[in-house]
Each structure stands twice: as structure tokens, then as C-alpha cells.
Design an enzyme around this catalytic site. Sequence first.
Site, PDB file in Angstrom:
ATOM      1  N   ASN A   1     -17.383  26.403 -23.624  1.00 13.16           N
ATOM      2  CA  ASN A   1     -18.036  25.293 -22.922  1.00 13.16           C
ATOM      3  C   ASN A   1     -17.870  25.389 -21.401  1.00 13.16           C
ATOM      4  OD1 ASN A   1     -18.791  24.102 -25.369  1.00 13.16           O
ATOM      5  ND2 ASN A   1     -16.813  23.059 -25.551  1.00 13.16           N
TER       6      ASN A   1
ATOM      7  N   GLU B   1     -19.875  21.198 -15.781  1.00  8.54           N
ATOM      8  CA  GLU B   1     -20.252  19.832 -16.161  1.00  8.54           C
ATOM      9  C   GLU B   1     -19.544  18.813 -15.266  1.00  8.54           C
ATOM     10  OE1 GLU B   1     -20.446  19.451 -20.744  1.00  8.54           O
ATOM     11  OE2 GLU B   1     -19.285  21.249 -20.343  1.00  8.54           O
TER      12      GLU B   1
ATOM     13  N   SER C   1       0.826  -1.218   0.000  1.00  7.44           N
ATOM     14  CA  SER C   1       0.000   0.000   0.000  1.00  7.44           C
ATOM     15  C   SER C   1       0.856   1.262   0.000  1.00  7.44           C
ATOM     16  CB  SER C   1      -0.928  -0.001   1.216  1.00  7.44           C
ATOM     17  OG  SER C   1      -0.176  -0.112   2.416  1.00  7.44           O
TER      18      SER C   1
ATOM     19  N   ASN D   1      -1.933  -2.337  13.462  1.00  8.92           N
ATOM     20  CA  ASN D   1      -3.400  -2.238  13.431  1.00  8.92           C
ATOM     21  C   ASN D   1      -3.908  -0.990  14.147  1.00  8.92           C
ATOM     22  OD1 ASN D   1      -3.097  -4.652  12.170  1.00  8.92           O
ATOM     23  ND2 ASN D   1      -3.985  -5.914  13.812  1.00  8.92           N
TER      24      ASN D   1
ATOM     25  N   SER E   1     -13.873  24.584 -28.045  1.00  7.73           N
ATOM     26  CA  SER E   1     -14.025  23.319 -28.743  1.00  7.73           C
ATOM     27  C   SER E   1     -12.872  23.175 -29.731  1.00  7.73           C
ATOM     28  CB  SER E   1     -15.363  23.305 -29.484  1.00  7.73           C
ATOM     29  OG  SER E   1     -15.290  22.470 -30.624  1.00  7.73           O
TER      30      SER E   1
ATOM     31  N   HIS F   1     -39.565  20.553 -12.606  1.00  3.89           N
ATOM     32  CA  HIS F   1     -39.493  19.750 -13.843  1.00  3.89           C
ATOM     33  C   HIS F   1     -38.788  20.519 -14.958  1.00  3.89           C
ATOM     34  CE1 HIS F   1     -42.666  17.167 -12.024  1.00  3.89           C
ATOM     35  NE2 HIS F   1     -43.117  18.328 -11.581  1.00  3.89           N
TER      36      HIS F   1
ATOM     37  N   LYS G   1     -17.527  28.060 -29.823  1.00  5.25           N
ATOM     38  CA  LYS G   1     -17.997  27.473 -28.570  1.00  5.25           C
ATOM     39  C   LYS G   1     -17.246  27.979 -27.346  1.00  5.25           C
ATOM     40  CE  LYS G   1     -20.275  24.218 -28.013  1.00  5.25           C
ATOM     41  NZ  LYS G   1     -20.111  22.778 -28.152  1.00  5.25           N
TER      42      LYS G   1
HETATM   43  N1  ARG Z   1      -1.087  -1.118   5.363  1.00  6.81           N
HETATM   44  C1  ARG Z   1      -1.989  -1.636   6.334  1.00  6.81           C
HETATM   45  C2  ARG Z   1      -3.353  -0.965   6.159  1.00  6.81           C
HETATM   46  O1  ARG Z   1      -3.387   0.024   5.557  1.00  6.81           O
HETATM   47  C3  ARG Z   1      -1.479  -1.374   7.704  1.00  6.81           C
HETATM   48  C4  ARG Z   1      -1.941  -2.349   8.719  1.00  6.81           C
HETATM   49  C5  ARG Z   1      -1.356  -3.683   8.478  1.00  6.81           C
HETATM   50  N2  ARG Z   1      -1.639  -4.584   9.547  1.00  6.81           N
HETATM   51  C6  ARG Z   1      -1.471  -5.879   9.423  1.00  6.81           C
HETATM   52  N3  ARG Z   1      -1.786  -6.608  10.426  1.00  6.81           N
HETATM   53  N4  ARG Z   1      -1.058  -6.420   8.299  1.00  6.81           N
HETATM   54  O2  ARG Z   1      -4.360  -1.438   6.629  1.00  6.81           O
END
Ligand code: ARG
Length: 453
Positions: free
Chosen positions: A280, A285, A18, A105, A272, A151, A278
Site C-alpha cells: 500500500n 495517501e 501554554s 507581549n 495489509s 478529468h 498488498k
Molecule cells: N504565553 C503567552 C502567549 O503565548 C505569552 C504572552 C502573555 N502575555 C500576557 N499579557 N499574558 O501569548
Amino acid sequence: MSRFAEPQAAAFQALNSSVAFDQRLWPQDLAGSRAHATMLAARGIITDDERDSLLHGLATVEEELREKRFAFLPDDEDVHMAIERRLTALIGSVGGKLHTARSRNDQVATDVALFCKETATRLCAQVTELMGTLVALAEAHLDAPLPGYTHLQRAQPIYLSHHLLAYVWMLDRDRQRLAFATQQADRLPLGAGALAGVNFDTDRRMVAADLGFAGVMPNSVDAVSNRDFVLDLLHACATCATHLSRLGSELVIWSSQEFGFVTLADRWTSGSSIMPQKKNPDAAELLRGKAPRVVAHAAALHGVLHALPLTYNKDMQEDKEHLFDAVDTLALCLAAAQGMLDGARFDRERMAAAASDDLIAATDLADLLVTRGVPFRECHGIVAGLVRTAVESGRGLGELSDAELRAQSEHLDASVRTVFEQSSWLESKRSEGGTALPRVREQLVLAQALLDA
Ligand code: ARG
């Protein structure tokens, strides 16, 4: 030593990582780590010297991140691991003490809560600014009539001020929803550990106070499972984006040549590639087009959390991209709405001409008959007959002859024509919250008070 006999598969790493998107949480992650290290020392869980090394190392990490010199490595699964890896490289094995009495966590839940609080507050300020622009426009166009539509058919005339103030109330409710989302994120998850609490005599309240949380999550299981505050923020964003989509839609319609009620500034429009004439209203939008995307992010997080067993599951990592894209999109839409309204020029003549179509006074004529003792349902039918005669002969209601009036009802005579004077249609809407000028002035005072509060 590692628990694993072989390295992660490349595709698993790509799926699981991530860091590409959660690295923007680094300011929150560093703030959480500083508060945690400070508390660990205050409770004698690490020494003051160890705390000082950690804080010193974290300061260097912060500098690298701020100056975009921080090198994220392919093996960094997320921002938390990247920062800890770098910290340990900088200060040695004492870096490994930072994660005492903490789990990713409760760490990630804390980072996201901090992010939500800060972001909701920033969005709220943007919404307030937009409300201010709308109030100023309402003041400037206090007595400019235009047709009100249902409407998208001309229904009853109103003042532009009244119409614009409708958005102020909508946006004020958005602010309340954002404030609620902020409150919901205002309990510290950190200290919950992986899920059950930790084996150390920590002081969660100290960390909460340090990070600006109003209190601590009372249940460690809930603390690491909870993403309700993200849902709340996404809902607030979704509704606000939906409001902006309605504003965008009206700007598209009003700026069309057919309506011509408003001209948008060149800097908020585009040309355009093929039709030189035009201009726009793309930004307007896109206020329409972006809203469903924000709504979809809220729906998607519901999907992620649906039926998810307690406590932390990796599914929850999917909260972030929805959150980030939703708040970024809304911030952009708010800026666009702001910019478009700042540069918009309303054409009072065009609006007034559209509002002077006297068919739009049909309800007022019916109401006048009510004052002459005719039940409203009958009045409705009588005026419908007049409208039909007028439309079929291409005339306005005020152009019908006395005989034509009389033919529909004995209660109709020349005196009813006063109803067709334009300002009387507007000024007769005297009920609280109506479009009559004294009522709009009342509203402006209330709206101004919202801004001053
Ligand atoms: N990258 C993880 C998330 O965004 C962080 C927590 C990961 N915890 C774990 N037990 N793998 O949720």
C-alpha cells in the site's frame, strides 16, 4: 504580595497554561533575553556586573534545557515565566532585572518571529532539495512518454520529464511564498513593551542587529498585535502541502496495478494486516490526507485574529499549536515526498503503452485538418465522428479504412495516418512551455538555474 486573594482554579490553569507547547521556543526566548540584557547594560539601564550575572545564569539555564534537565513546574504558565523563575533561582534577585523594559507581549512576539524565520528557511531548504530530486528524475526520464490527463481521462501525451517539471515550478512558487513569510517576520517587535513603548532609553536597533532582524517594528501597538507573519507562513505551508497532496495523489494512482506507471520502494510502503498480496502507498495517501490539516491551521489562526481588538489578547496564545503542527506536518510531508521519489522506479514501457492509444492523437488530427483550411470547430466535429466509429468498432483511429476517413471529410485521406506516429504527437507540441523535447530541454536549463541560484 500578590494582587490575588486566592490561587488559580485548576481548570483555569489548565486552560491558560501554554508551557506544554511553547517550551519549544526556549532557544528563541534565550536568544532574545541575551540580546535584551546586553542592550540594557549598553544603555546603562543595568550595570555590566548585572548583565554578566544574567548572561551567566542564562547559560546555565540553556545547558539545563539542552540536556533536558530543566524542570518545568506546574505553576509555570509559559516558557517565558519558567525561564525567568529558574534564572532567579540560580542567580538571585538580579534575575528579576531581566524583565526591565520588556513585557511578555513583545517578548513572545519576538520569539515567534524568530521561530518563523528559522523554520521558513529550513522548509525552504527542504523544498529546494525536493526540487533537485524532481529535476534529476526529469533528466533521467527526459523522453519517456505517458498520457497527460484531464478529468483523469487520457487527454494528450506528454513526456514524464515535462510532468515532473510542473512540480518544480509549483515548488519554486512555494519557496517564494516562504521567502515572503520570512521577510514579514523580519522586523523586531521587542522594545514595544506591553503595547505603548517603555520608560527607558533603550536601543531597539542594537537588539535587532544582535538577533539578525532587518529592522524594528515602527509602531509598538502593531508590534504586539501583529501575527500576520504567522498567517503568511501558514499560507505558504498550506499551499505547499496542497501541492504535495497532488503529487501524493498521482503516486497513489500511478502505483496502482491498473496504471502500473511507478513502483514505490518497499521502505515507503506498507502491507495489509489481512491481504498478504498488498503493498500500500500509505505515505503517498498521507500526503493527500495531511494537507487539509495544514490548511485548517491557517484558517484557524484567521479565526483567532478575526475581529480581535488591538493589542495583545490571550487568544493570541492560540497561534502556537497551529503554527507548530503546520510546520512539523509540512516538514514530514516534504521528507516523505523526497523519500518516495528517491526510491521510485518508473515503468517506461507501461507508460508508453498507455500513451500509444491513438485516440489520444485526436487533437493532433483535428489540427492537421486546420492546416488543410478547415475551421477548428468543424475539425473537432469531424474527428469526433471518427472517434465514435473507432470506439464503437473497438479499433484505433489509425485502423480506420480510407473509405471511413473519407466518409467524415473530403480533407481526410491516407496521408493523415502519419499523425498517429507516437513521437509526432509529442514533438509537434513546440510552443514555448510545451512538451516537445527542445522545449523540455529549455525548461530543464531554467529549472537547473533555479537550483543553482
Ligand atoms: N504565553 C503567552 C502567549 O503565548 C505569552 C504572552 C502573555 N502575555 C500576557 N499579557 N499574558 O501569548
